[in-house]
Design a protein around this motif. Structure first.
Motif: not given
Length: 762
Positions: A52-61, A63-66, A69-76, A82-84
């Motif tokens: 029912d709302a934008p996934a604000t945290v997912l949209r702001s992830l 990826a990076g070298p630290d 950023g590595y954990a964010a890259g795995r989530i992305l 599944h989706i942009d």
């Protein structure tokens, strides 16, 4: 069996669920929104999930070298299947008024990946209703619980160069290049892992230069190196081989022998597999000579020396997924074992696997120790403060202090210089390790009135009060200051991260439904600006609106809310408080503004002769000023009267009941011990725990001792039997065994410096 996952503020946690599972998302501390996104082939995989709302945290992830950023890259990567990212949507859970412990439950009909996020916006430090972001928990109830042997490893901290599983009761050798990182993971928990390392170039020349216990302990000055300044292991040439980068356990035996054939045979188990023979076998390919026993770095093994200097052992402290990370200082040949000991508690009676991961030298990992707030908590790693970039440019001497890195002293200054700057001019220090909790809601005053010794009902808006927080038996859990920001808004500032848990527990016991205790430590970092010139320094920096006092008009134990530099500057809170016995202030800002605040104070302080202040100099200042410290003057076995803060227990004027009141009434009427000052003869110093005698009988114990620069004498705070607490009483401080060496001293009143506290009141 319930699996629990923590979602830190501002982060996303991914978990895999299968048909028949159930999971619950929990707002652990209240007033914290969550975002739930489901990734599945079947859009109805999770019942009740309707975005029912934008996934604000997912949209702001990003990826990076630290590590982040590595954990964010795995989530992305998961999301991209599944989706942009910029189209990700979520079901929004909870809200601004959700209760602590509020739950939302979901059933699972088909395999899916569930992403749970905890949005984190910057806390409005000066707002009427501050609400710092807090963690969310997820509990998963599996329809088919995983087999114990199938326990999942923690996610890699970066892309590994390689992984190696060391099976139970075996050992393996491996080669490491200079700068690479070695993560040694206890897979199941409570499993000892011995570690050996040799200089690879030395082995190529036929010489064995391995970890040397005597050299390491002599250089480092500790039983075993830990992350920080003295974190290296050396060989017999005093050359460093490995450096400890991280340790999520914090309790090990170091350099005892790896288990040997003789150990088992002597206990009636001849022929038992052992680490030493396993090492001999795996290291033979590198030309390492076999030994009857290998002195090893014994990771996770829980041993200690007791007060009688006897070696004791018990089950390891490590939990599943705990690890130690080492960095190679040179090219190495290493060996690690999964210890086979199943005849004593060394491995919790059940030997299991060890896992080794190696990361490239180009990776960067923060230096950290893991702390668990409660036995079942996930370890929280040591953090830098908002001022770390500025203090790190002035010193490399940092101490791990209550989960943060704080400077001990500063290069080019030193404790004496820093001390005199504070006494005569002005000094600035980082105090961000203090724990801050927002206590909010209609029941906030009731909770604090019931849990603190001070009369909180008398506290005015804009005022600060110093108090003790006690157990039912009158022992001091912590001392604290409390700020009143509004009728239902208080800020609790203490030293112990457990304070928040205690307050929440008491609120539950008292049945208080309309109070939220939110940890704001990571939303507010602070420096102290202390010394005679502190007012003049800050007066030109702090802008206040007409509704707030100016800095020059700010009274002792009062605070103001203003801006740095002008009406458009960063918001900050300034309290006229300190821990030095001098006129001084504490300045509280959001971490994003930490560097700006430090630079402004440092620049404005230059004409006043400002200096940075570290923990060593602070100890001199606070003991001279008679200010107490946890673990020294008080603990939960010491009441406020014994700790020297009886003034914080107004039994006559506070008529409301509070936790510990009955015990404190009794203790005040029948005191056994009292805090006194000691002035030592000569130039030696006393240390915490030194016994204090009259003749052979012990009559007291030193809680803190320093050499006072301004008095030119050794001074100490001492918990003394009331029968010998009269000023002028002659006593002796015991050194060595307490009898073979004595330092004469005289009982005095304290504070030793400015007993009327005229300077901070100035």
């Amino acid at each position: 069996m319930i699996e629990r996952f923590r979602v830190a503020p501002g982060s996303v946690t991914a978990l895999t669920v299968s048909g028949g599972d159930r999971f619950e998302v929990i707002d652990r501390f209240g007033r914290q929104p969550a975002e739930l996104t489901v990734l599945a082939a079947d859009p109805r995989a999770v019942t009740g999930w309707t975005p029912d709302a934008p996934a604000t945290v997912l949209r702001s992830l990003v990826a990076g070298p630290d590590e982040i950023g590595y954990a964010a890259g795995r989530i992305l990567t998961l999301l991209s299947r599944h989706i942009d990212q910029d189209r990700a949507r979520a079901l929004r859970l909870f809200g601004d008024d959700s209760a602590a412990g509020a739950r939302s439950g979901f059933g699972v009909d088909a395999d899916a990946v569930v992403l749970v996020a905890a949005p984190a916006s910057r806390m409005d430090l000066a707002g009427a209703d501050p609400n710092p972001p807090s963690e969310v928990m997820v509990e998963v109830h599996r329809a088919k619980p995983a087999r114990p042997e199938a326990r999942e490893l923690p996610a890699p901290l970066a892309e590994p160069l390689w992984d190696m599983r060391i099976g139970s009761s075996t050992a393996s050798s491996y080669e490491i290049r200079a700068g690479q990182f070695i993560q040694i993971i206890d897979v199941e928990g409570r499993q000892c892992s011995d570690f050996l390392a040799f200089d690879a170039r030395g082995l190529d020349g036929g010489r064995e230069y391995g970890l040397d216990p005597t050299t390491t302990r002599t250089i480092g000055g500790g039983a075993y190196p830990q992350p920080g300044l003295s974190g290296k292991f050396f060989d017999s040439r005093a050359q460093p081989l490995v450096e400890v980068v991280r340790d999520t356990v914090g309790r090990h035996d170091t350099f005892a022998l790896a288990c040997t054939a003789k150990y088992y045979a002597d206990l009636g188990y001849p022929g038992h597999v052992n680490c030493t023979d396993n090492f001999n076998a795996t290291l033979s390919r590198f030309g390492v000579a076999a030994r009857a026993g290998w002195p090893a770095l014994n990771l996770f093994y829980n041993t200690a020396f007791d007060a009688a200097h006897q070696l004791t052992s018990d089950e390891p402290w490590s939990r599943p997924g705990d690890y130690v990370m080492l960095r190679a200082c040179t090219d190495l040949v290493c060996a690690s074992s999964a210890c086979p000991d199943d005849i004593d508690p060394a491995n919790g009676w059940m030997p299991t696997d060890i896992h080794v991961r190696v990361y490239d030298s180009t990776r960067r990992f923060s230096v950290a120790v893991g702390h668990r707030l409660t036995p079942d908590s996930e370890p929280v790693l040591t953090k830098p403060t908002a001022f770390a970039d500025r203090t790190g440019a002035l010193t490399s001497t940092f101490t791990e202090y209550h989960g943060y890195w704080l400077p001990n002293s500063f290069d080019g200054y030193g404790p004496q210089h820093e001390y005199w700057a504070c006494r005569e001019r002005v000094a600035v220090m980082d105090l961000s390790a203090l724990r801050k909790f927002e206590v909010l809601g209609p029941d906030a005053e009731t909770l604090l009135q019931a849990t603190l010794t001070r009369d909180i009902r008398r506290l005015s808006r804009g005022q600060v009060v110093y108090s003790a927080m006690c157990t039912e038996t009158g022992g001091v859990i912590d001392d604290c200051t409390v700020l009143r920001l509004g009728d239902n808004n208080f800020r609790f500032i203490g030293g112990d991260p457990h304070d928040g848990i205690w307050l929440r527990t008491q609120a539950e016991k008292l049945g208080l439904q309309q109070v939220w205790i939110k940890d704001s430590t990571d939303q507010m970092h602070n420096i102290a600006v202390q010394g005679p010139a502190s007012r003049d320094l800050l007066a030109g920096l702090i802008w206040t609106p007409p509704t707030q006092p100016t800095l020059r008009d700010l009274g002792w134990f009062r605070f103001l809310i203003g801006r740095l530099g002008g009406p458009d500057g960063p918001p900050l809170l300034v309290s006229r408080t300190g821990y030095t016995g001098e006129l001084g202030y504490e300045l509280w800002v959001h971490p994003d503004d930490g560097g700006t605040l430090w630079d402004a104070v440092w620049t404005a302080g230059a004409p006043h002769g400002i200096a940075p202040l570290g923990l060593e100099a602070l100890e001199l200042l606070r003991v001279e000023s008679g200010l107490i410290a946890a673990g020294h003057e008080f603990d939960d076995q010491t009441d406020p009267f014994e700790a020297g803060i009886g003034f914080a227990v107004p039994l006559k004027t506070k008529t409301d009941d509070f936790i510990g009141r009955a015990a404190l009434t009794e203790r005040k009427a029948h005191p056994q011990r009292v805090l006194v000052g000691l002035r030592l003869d000569g130039n030696e110093t006393a240390g915490h725990g030194d016994c204090v005698h009259i003749g052979r009988a012990q009559v007291g114990v030193v809680t803190s001792g320093v050499r006072s620069p301004i008095l030119g004498a050794g001074i100490a705070l001492c918990r003394m039997a009331v029968q010998h607490a009269e000023p002028g009483t002659r006593v002796e401080i015991g050194k060595l065994d307490g009898h073979r060496k004595r330092i004469p001293a005289t009982v005095t009143t304290f504070p030793f410096y400015d007993p009327e506290k005229s300077r901070p009141r100035a």
